[in-house]
Scaffold this motif. Structure first.
Motif, PDB file in Angstrom:
ATOM      1  N   GLY A  35      33.923  84.085  38.365  1.00  0.00           N
ATOM      2  CA  GLY A  35      32.963  84.748  37.480  1.00  0.00           C
ATOM      3  C   GLY A  35      32.360  83.811  36.462  1.00  0.00           C
ATOM      4  N   ARG A  36      32.808  82.574  36.466  1.00  0.00           N
ATOM      5  CA  ARG A  36      32.242  81.532  35.595  1.00  0.00           C
ATOM      6  C   ARG A  36      32.745  80.175  36.079  1.00  0.00           C
ATOM      7  NH1 ARG A  36      35.527  81.728  29.928  1.00  0.00           N
ATOM      8  NH2 ARG A  36      37.348  82.959  30.566  1.00  0.00           N
ATOM      9  N   PRO A  37      32.046  79.113  35.750  1.00  0.00           N
ATOM     10  CA  PRO A  37      32.476  77.795  36.230  1.00  0.00           C
ATOM     11  C   PRO A  37      33.752  77.322  35.540  1.00  0.00           C
ATOM     12  CG  PRO A  37      30.499  77.609  34.871  1.00  0.00           C
ATOM     13  CD  PRO A  37      30.775  79.061  35.031  1.00  0.00           C
ATOM     14  N   LEU A  38      34.550  76.524  36.274  1.00  0.00           N
ATOM     15  CA  LEU A  38      35.710  75.854  35.694  1.00  0.00           C
ATOM     16  C   LEU A  38      35.296  74.464  35.260  1.00  0.00           C
ATOM     17  CD1 LEU A  38      38.654  76.747  38.125  1.00  0.00           C
ATOM     18  CD2 LEU A  38      37.635  78.124  36.309  1.00  0.00           C
ATOM     19  N   GLU A  39      35.688  74.085  34.062  1.00  0.00           N
ATOM     20  CA  GLU A  39      35.265  72.791  33.517  1.00  0.00           C
ATOM     21  C   GLU A  39      36.449  72.098  32.858  1.00  0.00           C
ATOM     22  OE1 GLU A  39      32.558  71.230  29.800  1.00  0.00           O
ATOM     23  OE2 GLU A  39      31.817  72.954  30.940  1.00  0.00           O
ATOM     24  N   ILE A  40      36.803  70.920  33.367  1.00  0.00           N
ATOM     25  CA  ILE A  40      37.848  70.116  32.732  1.00  0.00           C
ATOM     26  C   ILE A  40      37.217  69.378  31.556  1.00  0.00           C
ATOM     27  CG2 ILE A  40      39.472  68.211  33.038  1.00  0.00           C
ATOM     28  CD1 ILE A  40      39.676  69.024  35.984  1.00  0.00           C
ATOM     29  N   VAL A  41      37.835  69.504  30.374  1.00  0.00           N
ATOM     30  CA  VAL A  41      37.255  68.890  29.176  1.00  0.00           C
ATOM     31  C   VAL A  41      38.112  67.755  28.626  1.00  0.00           C
ATOM     32  CG1 VAL A  41      35.969  70.946  28.540  1.00  0.00           C
ATOM     33  CG2 VAL A  41      38.302  70.639  27.658  1.00  0.00           C
ATOM     34  N   ALA A  42      39.423  67.738  28.955  1.00  0.00           N
ATOM     35  CA  ALA A  42      40.308  66.699  28.417  1.00  0.00           C
ATOM     36  C   ALA A  42      41.452  66.452  29.377  1.00  0.00           C
ATOM     37  CB  ALA A  42      40.845  67.112  27.048  1.00  0.00           C
ATOM     38  N   VAL A  43      41.912  65.195  29.389  1.00  0.00           N
ATOM     39  CA  VAL A  43      43.013  64.823  30.276  1.00  0.00           C
ATOM     40  C   VAL A  43      43.959  63.878  29.545  1.00  0.00           C
ATOM     41  CG1 VAL A  43      41.689  65.086  32.412  1.00  0.00           C
ATOM     42  CG2 VAL A  43      41.698  62.877  31.232  1.00  0.00           C
ATOM     43  N   SER A  44      45.155  63.729  30.126  1.00  0.00           N
ATOM     44  CA  SER A  44      46.130  62.794  29.582  1.00  0.00           C
ATOM     45  C   SER A  44      46.992  62.262  30.707  1.00  0.00           C
ATOM     46  CB  SER A  44      47.018  63.486  28.537  1.00  0.00           C
ATOM     47  OG  SER A  44      47.996  62.589  28.034  1.00  0.00           O
ATOM     48  N   ALA A  45      47.348  60.991  30.630  1.00  0.00           N
ATOM     49  CA  ALA A  45      48.261  60.366  31.595  1.00  0.00           C
ATOM     50  C   ALA A  45      48.852  59.123  30.944  1.00  0.00           C
ATOM     51  CB  ALA A  45      47.537  60.025  32.887  1.00  0.00           C
ATOM     52  N   ARG A  46      49.799  58.507  31.618  1.00  0.00           N
ATOM     53  CA  ARG A  46      50.467  57.345  31.036  1.00  0.00           C
ATOM     54  C   ARG A  46      49.550  56.139  30.933  1.00  0.00           C
ATOM     55  NH1 ARG A  46      56.115  57.408  34.473  1.00  0.00           N
ATOM     56  NH2 ARG A  46      57.009  59.335  33.605  1.00  0.00           N
ATOM     57  N   ASP A  47      48.797  55.879  31.993  1.00  0.00           N
ATOM     58  CA  ASP A  47      47.993  54.656  32.077  1.00  0.00           C
ATOM     59  C   ASP A  47      46.515  55.020  32.058  1.00  0.00           C
ATOM     60  OD1 ASP A  47      46.753  52.272  32.619  1.00  0.00           O
ATOM     61  OD2 ASP A  47      47.912  51.817  34.419  1.00  0.00           O
ATOM     62  N   ARG A  48      45.860  54.673  30.985  1.00  0.00           N
ATOM     63  CA  ARG A  48      44.454  55.028  30.821  1.00  0.00           C
ATOM     64  C   ARG A  48      43.545  54.245  31.771  1.00  0.00           C
ATOM     65  NH1 ARG A  48      41.926  56.155  24.954  1.00  0.00           N
ATOM     66  NH2 ARG A  48      39.835  56.780  25.569  1.00  0.00           N
ATOM     67  N   ASN A  49      43.953  53.048  32.158  1.00  0.00           N
ATOM     68  CA  ASN A  49      43.062  52.150  32.895  1.00  0.00           C
ATOM     69  C   ASN A  49      43.277  52.160  34.408  1.00  0.00           C
ATOM     70  OD1 ASN A  49      41.849  51.115  30.465  1.00  0.00           O
ATOM     71  ND2 ASN A  49      43.759  49.968  30.126  1.00  0.00           N
ATOM     72  N   ARG A  50      44.222  52.895  34.881  1.00  0.00           N
ATOM     73  CA  ARG A  50      44.499  52.914  36.325  1.00  0.00           C
ATOM     74  C   ARG A  50      43.357  53.574  37.092  1.00  0.00           C
ATOM     75  NH1 ARG A  50      49.115  56.798  38.699  1.00  0.00           N
ATOM     76  NH2 ARG A  50      48.452  56.801  40.876  1.00  0.00           N
ATOM     77  N   TRP A  61      39.965  61.797  26.438  1.00  0.00           N
ATOM     78  CA  TRP A  61      41.273  61.247  26.813  1.00  0.00           C
ATOM     79  C   TRP A  61      42.245  61.401  25.652  1.00  0.00           C
ATOM     80  CZ3 TRP A  61      43.126  59.135  31.351  1.00  0.00           C
ATOM     81  CH2 TRP A  61      44.403  58.575  31.273  1.00  0.00           C
ATOM     82  N   CYS A  62      43.452  61.883  25.950  1.00  0.00           N
ATOM     83  CA  CYS A  62      44.522  61.968  24.959  1.00  0.00           C
ATOM     84  C   CYS A  62      45.665  61.079  25.425  1.00  0.00           C
ATOM     85  CB  CYS A  62      45.023  63.403  24.809  1.00  0.00           C
ATOM     86  SG  CYS A  62      43.853  64.528  24.033  1.00  0.00           S
ATOM     87  N   ASP A  63      46.039  60.099  24.609  1.00  0.00           N
ATOM     88  CA  ASP A  63      47.169  59.251  24.972  1.00  0.00           C
ATOM     89  C   ASP A  63      48.481  60.030  24.931  1.00  0.00           C
ATOM     90  OD1 ASP A  63      45.835  56.754  25.448  1.00  0.00           O
ATOM     91  OD2 ASP A  63      45.492  56.615  23.293  1.00  0.00           O
ATOM     92  N   ASP A  64      48.582  60.986  24.019  1.00  0.00           N
ATOM     93  CA  ASP A  64      49.773  61.827  23.887  1.00  0.00           C
ATOM     94  C   ASP A  64      49.474  63.174  24.531  1.00  0.00           C
ATOM     95  OD1 ASP A  64      51.962  63.321  23.207  1.00  0.00           O
ATOM     96  OD2 ASP A  64      51.802  62.997  21.046  1.00  0.00           O
ATOM     97  N   ALA A  65      50.168  63.492  25.626  1.00  0.00           N
ATOM     98  CA  ALA A  65      49.903  64.738  26.347  1.00  0.00           C
ATOM     99  C   ALA A  65      50.053  65.956  25.452  1.00  0.00           C
ATOM    100  CB  ALA A  65      50.843  64.852  27.547  1.00  0.00           C
ATOM    101  N   ARG A  66      50.980  65.884  24.504  1.00  0.00           N
ATOM    102  CA  ARG A  66      51.217  67.045  23.652  1.00  0.00           C
ATOM    103  C   ARG A  66      50.004  67.401  22.801  1.00  0.00           C
ATOM    104  NH1 ARG A  66      56.658  64.517  21.289  1.00  0.00           N
ATOM    105  NH2 ARG A  66      55.203  62.773  21.352  1.00  0.00           N
TER     106      ARG A  66
END
Length: 432
Positions: A35-50, A61-66
């Protein structure tokens, strides 16, 4: 324009990147269904450059997942980190306390902390969904929570770990020994470098505890799952089972009898006439028996980036279109803890395999211990010598109390003629 359903996601492994690819590739269809689009707005993982093979440039990008719990424009947080405690649990608590819906593939966290998290979600009037935590892409959670909602579930059981099922069905097919097949499973990526979580039954126990709570409306009790794995199964056991008309499968089994909850993960001898006997490879299958629906069977890929990502996105679609309801099909406040059923009181046939010294009198010693414990033997097979000169003795009992079988083995535990711990597997029956 319809407001997008906005998502923050922790974890960019194979499942996380699979979620991104799935949302991108099926965007129009998903929007129609949600009923509406899904949109990812933020992510987090251990290695930012992989390099993960997907474009992350549009996401914060969030360096701290919390910190994702505080993402101001996110409606929902996905957790794909893993682990029963630590950052995954902190993120779950923080997200639900912040009034954000939460989707996870983390069966360990739900098995250990599901009651607490369900209460947080229900108090905040947000969703907590975990379809991907049990049996990958198979919609068994939704099937039990919604499709079978009108039924009393009498028992739920099945093949809940693809690694173990791959190992057992490959041993069956090729007559190979356990260690040989485990090594092959590790080479193919079906088993981890440290496979203990899978082959010792812990992974299946997490999933079984979740299925039992959902099926019976009782509080999660992971500690009450009697757990045994497949390390001790020999090629000879596979062959003996086949000669008797059975196949060996690691099953999770849960049943509620007279208000007492029985939960067990254990290798079973499954009759060749039963559908679970024919589940090969890394496939999972769950059977639920409802008092009006009869036997329901859910079967499919229990792991992998595609199936697991599919389950995660299905949960997102449900939340986006406003589908809600209790986390475990009924309000968590009504889910009382059930007393644990004593497995020793259960009756049924069992397969027992001994490795014994090749000398006179050993068989008489075993049969005497069985007789004294009121265990009757239905069939007995003595096989060829092993490499160290020992002999394998396999038997199937008549229907007996499990406590009596345990008593007979306790009597034999001090025998110098018996090498190692006997292997005990139960025969799957309607009484289980």
């Amino acid at each position: 324009m319809t407001t997008p359903f906005r998502i923050a996601m922790a974890g960019l492994g194979t499942v996380g990147t699979g979620v991104i690819r799935l949302i991108n590739e099926n965007a129009a269809m998903i929007a129609d269904r949600a009923g509406r689009p899904l949109e990812i707005v933020a992510v987090s993982a251990r290695d930012r450059n992989r390099d993960r093979g997907v474009d992350l440039s549009d996401f914060a990008w969030c360096d701290d997942a919390r910190a994702l719990a505080g993402t101001p424009d996110a409606d929902c947080v996905i957790e794909l980190i893993g682990g029963s405690d630590g950052p995954a649990l902190e993120l779950a608590r923080d997200s639900l306390n912040a009034g954000k819906s939460f989707v996870t593939a983390n069966k360990a966290m739900i098995a250990h902390h599901g009651m607490e998290l369900a209460e947080l979600a229900e108090n905040a009037s947000v969703s907590l969904k975990y379809e991907a935590a049990v049996a990958g892409g198979i919609p068994v959670i939704k099937g039990l929570r919604e499709g079978a909602a009108a039924n009393r579930i009498d028992r739920v059981y099945g093949i809940l770990n693809g690694t173990c099922n791959y190992i057992l069905s490959t041993m069956e097919k090729h007559g190979s020994d356990f260690e040989e097949v485990l090594k092959k499973a590790q080479e193919l990526g079906y088993a981890e470098a440290d496979p203990g979580f899978d082959i010792d039954g812990v992974d299946a126990a997490h999933k079984l505890a979740i299925l039992a709570a959902l099926s019976f409306g009782k509080a999660l009790d992971f500690g009450g799952v009697e757990t045994a794995g497949i390390r001790s199964i020999m090629a000879a056991d596979i062959g003996q089972a086949k000669a008797l008309g059975y196949r060996i499968r690691l099953l999770g089994m849960a049943r509620l009898n007279d208000g007492k909850l029985f939960q067990r993960v254990n290798p079973y001898l499954v009759p060749e006439s039963h559908p679970l006997a024919h589940i090969d490879g890394s496939t999972n299958a769950v059977v639920a028996e409802g008092n009006f629906s009869g036997r329901l069977m859910f079967q499919g890929a229990g792991a992998g980036d595609g199936p697991t990502a599919s389950a995660v996105v299905a949960d997102l679609i449900d939340i986006a279109r406003g589908d809600s309801g209790s986390v475990f099909a009924m309000p968590v406040q009504t889910m009382a803890r059930a007393d644990r059923a004593e497995s020793g009181n259960r009756e049924g046939k069992s397969y027992i395999r001994f490795v014994v010294a090749d000398k006179p009198g050993v068989l008489a010693e075993i049969t005497a211990a069985m007789r004294d414990a009121s265990v009757s033997i239905e069939s007995l097979i003595q096989t060829q010598k092993t490499d160290d000169g020992s002999v394998l003795i396999s038997m199937v009992t008549h229907s007996s109390r499990e406590s009596d079988i345990g008593a007979s083995l306790a009597t034999l535990s001090s025998s110098s003629s018996i090498h190692g711990t006997p292997m005990v597997m139960h025969l799957l029956s309607e009484a289980d």
